[in-house]
Design an enzyme around this catalytic site. Sequence first.
Site, PDB file in Angstrom:
ATOM      1  N   HIS A  67     -56.149 -47.802   5.526  1.00 14.81           N
ATOM      2  CA  HIS A  67     -55.576 -49.035   4.562  1.00 14.81           C
ATOM      3  C   HIS A  67     -56.509 -48.990   3.574  1.00 14.81           C
ATOM      4  CE1 HIS A  67     -58.514 -51.510   7.226  1.00 14.81           C
ATOM      5  NE2 HIS A  67     -59.142 -51.763   6.259  1.00 14.81           N
ATOM      6  N   ASP A 111     -53.679 -46.481  11.883  1.00  7.18           N
ATOM      7  CA  ASP A 111     -54.682 -46.365   9.964  1.00  7.18           C
ATOM      8  C   ASP A 111     -55.055 -45.887  10.476  1.00  7.18           C
ATOM      9  OD1 ASP A 111     -55.262 -47.646   8.063  1.00  7.18           O
ATOM     10  OD2 ASP A 111     -55.934 -49.834   9.325  1.00  7.18           O
ATOM     11  N   SER A 209     -64.509 -51.055   6.859  1.00  4.20           N
ATOM     12  CA  SER A 209     -63.666 -50.875   7.630  1.00  4.20           C
ATOM     13  C   SER A 209     -62.838 -49.584   7.329  1.00  4.20           C
ATOM     14  CB  SER A 209     -62.420 -51.432   6.582  1.00  4.20           C
ATOM     15  OG  SER A 209     -61.587 -52.373   6.445  1.00  4.20           O
TER      16      SER A 209
END
Length: 267
Positions: A67, A111, A209
């Site tokens: 992402h 992910d 992230s």
Amino acid sequence: MQLQILLLLPMAFLLPPGAQAGEIIGGREAKPHSRPYMAYLQRKTCKGEEKCGGFLVREDFVLTAAHCADGDITVLLGAHNVRREEETQQRVSVRRKIPHPRYNKTSIENDLMLLQLAEPAELTDAIYTIPLPQAGRTVDSGSVCSVAGWGKTNRYTSTSILHEVELEVMSDETCQEDRQLRHNYKPSKMMCVGEPDEDKASFSVKGDSGGPLVCDEVAHGIVSFGKKNGSPPRVFTRISAYVPWIKKTMRGLSSPGSYAESPASLR
């Protein structure tokens, strides 16, 4: 030492893929260059400059979250303070972004993403790779691991200095029984991290992230998503489920400029 961390998540839903990365609140400043595998990803998107974390797994590859794929990415290695020019730093452009071919923005499955660097990093005391786990290897619940990143240190204060926090790995049932996480949580592909009864966890909204969950000096997880109120636990991509894909992809693109295999042929 286990650190208390206050989670703040000003969002109404599970952190959507492509949201603005992550932050470590309530942690401590890391010892400069004690995590030489850490990568700071500068992303130029239509929304402006955003950031993610990542980690060096080979001289020419950084692993991060899928992402984090939006925008033009520049990788900064060997940094402690990302807003200063440090002699240890190397800034490298990205030749290829290779998200996992089955990454799903809706379910947040798979992910993870490899970034092939335009040129190999020069390995030094401040820049070095981190090992990946053996394929299929799991981390026992109750294990204490750590996450590091560049982000906010409290609700109002941002920092350009690497911070770290220690976290406890939870059983899969902890996330499967959480009504906000259970529909997205896949035990074979994800890790459940952060004690629900204590304010300790990482957080993925502005800066972290894609960063690694490190257990016994091995990268076992990738910061992925959390739930609407910001409380622990949160979810990490389980790296050991993807080691064959990671290794096959890096072999197929064995050197910068090599076009022997396209990313599509590695699926």
